[in-house]
Scaffold this motif. Structure first.
Motif, PDB file in Angstrom:
ATOM      1  N   ALA A  91      93.765 -41.258  23.533  1.00  0.00           N
ATOM      2  CA  ALA A  91      94.891 -42.049  24.029  1.00  0.00           C
ATOM      3  C   ALA A  91      96.197 -41.453  23.506  1.00  0.00           C
ATOM      4  N   GLU A  92      97.298 -42.034  23.941  1.00  0.00           N
ATOM      5  CA  GLU A  92      98.621 -41.468  23.669  1.00  0.00           C
ATOM      6  C   GLU A  92      98.907 -41.248  22.195  1.00  0.00           C
ATOM      7  N   SER A  93      98.629 -42.230  21.360  1.00  0.00           N
ATOM      8  CA  SER A  93      98.921 -42.082  19.939  1.00  0.00           C
ATOM      9  C   SER A  93      98.137 -40.915  19.342  1.00  0.00           C
ATOM     10  N   CYS A  94      96.871 -40.842  19.662  1.00  0.00           N
ATOM     11  CA  CYS A  94      96.049 -39.756  19.136  1.00  0.00           C
ATOM     12  C   CYS A  94      96.467 -38.403  19.720  1.00  0.00           C
ATOM     13  N   GLN A  95      96.893 -38.398  20.993  1.00  0.00           N
ATOM     14  CA  GLN A  95      97.392 -37.154  21.584  1.00  0.00           C
ATOM     15  C   GLN A  95      98.621 -36.659  20.836  1.00  0.00           C
ATOM     16  N   SER A  96      99.503 -37.593  20.511  1.00  0.00           N
ATOM     17  CA  SER A  96     100.741 -37.191  19.831  1.00  0.00           C
ATOM     18  C   SER A  96     100.477 -36.694  18.415  1.00  0.00           C
ATOM     19  N   GLY A  98      97.617 -34.895  17.611  1.00  0.00           N
ATOM     20  CA  GLY A  98      96.787 -33.694  17.582  1.00  0.00           C
ATOM     21  C   GLY A  98      95.335 -33.830  17.992  1.00  0.00           C
ATOM     22  N   CYS A  99      94.985 -34.844  18.737  1.00  0.00           N
ATOM     23  CA  CYS A  99      93.573 -34.980  19.114  1.00  0.00           C
ATOM     24  C   CYS A  99      93.100 -33.850  20.023  1.00  0.00           C
ATOM     25  N   GLU A 100      93.991 -33.274  20.812  1.00  0.00           N
ATOM     26  CA  GLU A 100      93.543 -32.197  21.705  1.00  0.00           C
ATOM     27  C   GLU A 100      93.127 -30.959  20.922  1.00  0.00           C
ATOM     28  N   SER A 137      95.991 -42.104  13.556  1.00  0.00           N
ATOM     29  CA  SER A 137      95.676 -41.081  14.558  1.00  0.00           C
ATOM     30  C   SER A 137      95.690 -39.692  13.946  1.00  0.00           C
ATOM     31  N   PRO A 138      94.889 -38.784  14.478  1.00  0.00           N
ATOM     32  CA  PRO A 138      93.854 -38.966  15.480  1.00  0.00           C
ATOM     33  C   PRO A 138      92.624 -39.635  14.870  1.00  0.00           C
ATOM     34  N   ALA A 139      91.991 -40.468  15.676  1.00  0.00           N
ATOM     35  CA  ALA A 139      90.882 -41.289  15.199  1.00  0.00           C
ATOM     36  C   ALA A 139      89.590 -40.936  15.920  1.00  0.00           C
ATOM     37  N   VAL A 140      88.493 -41.098  15.194  1.00  0.00           N
ATOM     38  CA  VAL A 140      87.160 -40.927  15.775  1.00  0.00           C
ATOM     39  C   VAL A 140      86.293 -42.090  15.309  1.00  0.00           C
ATOM     40  N   LEU A 141      85.192 -42.261  16.009  1.00  0.00           N
ATOM     41  CA  LEU A 141      84.187 -43.248  15.637  1.00  0.00           C
ATOM     42  C   LEU A 141      82.876 -42.488  15.590  1.00  0.00           C
ATOM     43  N   ARG A 149      93.024 -40.126  10.787  1.00  0.00           N
ATOM     44  CA  ARG A 149      93.706 -38.897  10.367  1.00  0.00           C
ATOM     45  C   ARG A 149      92.710 -37.742  10.297  1.00  0.00           C
ATOM     46  N   VAL A 150      91.934 -37.604  11.355  1.00  0.00           N
ATOM     47  CA  VAL A 150      90.847 -36.625  11.373  1.00  0.00           C
ATOM     48  C   VAL A 150      91.371 -35.272  11.844  1.00  0.00           C
ATOM     49  N   SER A 151      91.299 -34.327  10.959  1.00  0.00           N
ATOM     50  CA  SER A 151      91.680 -32.946  11.251  1.00  0.00           C
ATOM     51  C   SER A 151      90.417 -32.176  11.639  1.00  0.00           C
TER      52      SER A 151
END
Length: 166
Positions: A91-96, A98-100, A137-141, A149-151
């Protein structure tokens, strides 16, 4: 990180008679399609294609209507998931945040695309849109446990831990 493996029913092989029993148990509820789909996925880990006509016939729905519900709700699976399930928020927050880059790293490391399972059946990657963990963000489950804050380095640590927990 012991205990990360998915537990509970959800790991049974598809059994048509057991599927019929589950459908029969929930059929009288108003709006029974969703509870039936959840119950089947809870039992087998996914909604087997053979279940679709069984549900349709029981609820007097078309197969297309049942399939439409499955495809509308992204948590329903039509194939068995891996032993571990990693949901990556895009989603937008995670995209901003670095989720990509995280997705690109996962694709490269695992050799699969999002919404696929590794060839050894160990891990399924799933795209989701909002885990409600935007502040981290970025978040995972991972197997229903949230991480924020997953790098790429942190996701490597998580993957190494679940793979060593065989």
């Amino acid at each position: 990180m012991v205990g990360m493996e998915q537990s509970g029913p959800g790991r049974q092989s598809w059994d048509r008679e057991r599927g019929r029993d589950i459908i029969a148990r929930w059929r009288e509820l108003p709006g029974a399609c969703l509870p039936i789909l959840h119950a089947l996925q809870d039992e087998f880990g996914y909604v087997h294609p053979e279940a679709i006509p069984l549900i349709a016939d029981t609820l007097a729905l078309s197969r297309a209507e049942v399939l439409g519900v499955i495809e509308f709700y992204h948590d329903f699976r039509q194939e068995p998931p891996g032993r571990h399930l990693l949901k990556v928020c895009r989603a937008e927050s995670c995209q901003s945040m670095g989720c990509e880059a995280l997705v690109s790293h996962l694709r490269s490391r695992l050799g699969i695309e999002m919404d696929e399972t590794t060839s050894d059946g160990e891990l399924t990657l799933k795209t989701v849109y909002c885990l409600g963990n935007c502040a981290l963000s970025p978040a995972v489950l991972l197997d229903d446990r949230p991480f924020g804050r997953v790098s790429p380095q942190r996701v490597d640590e998580l993957l190494d831990l679940v793979r060593s927990d065989r």
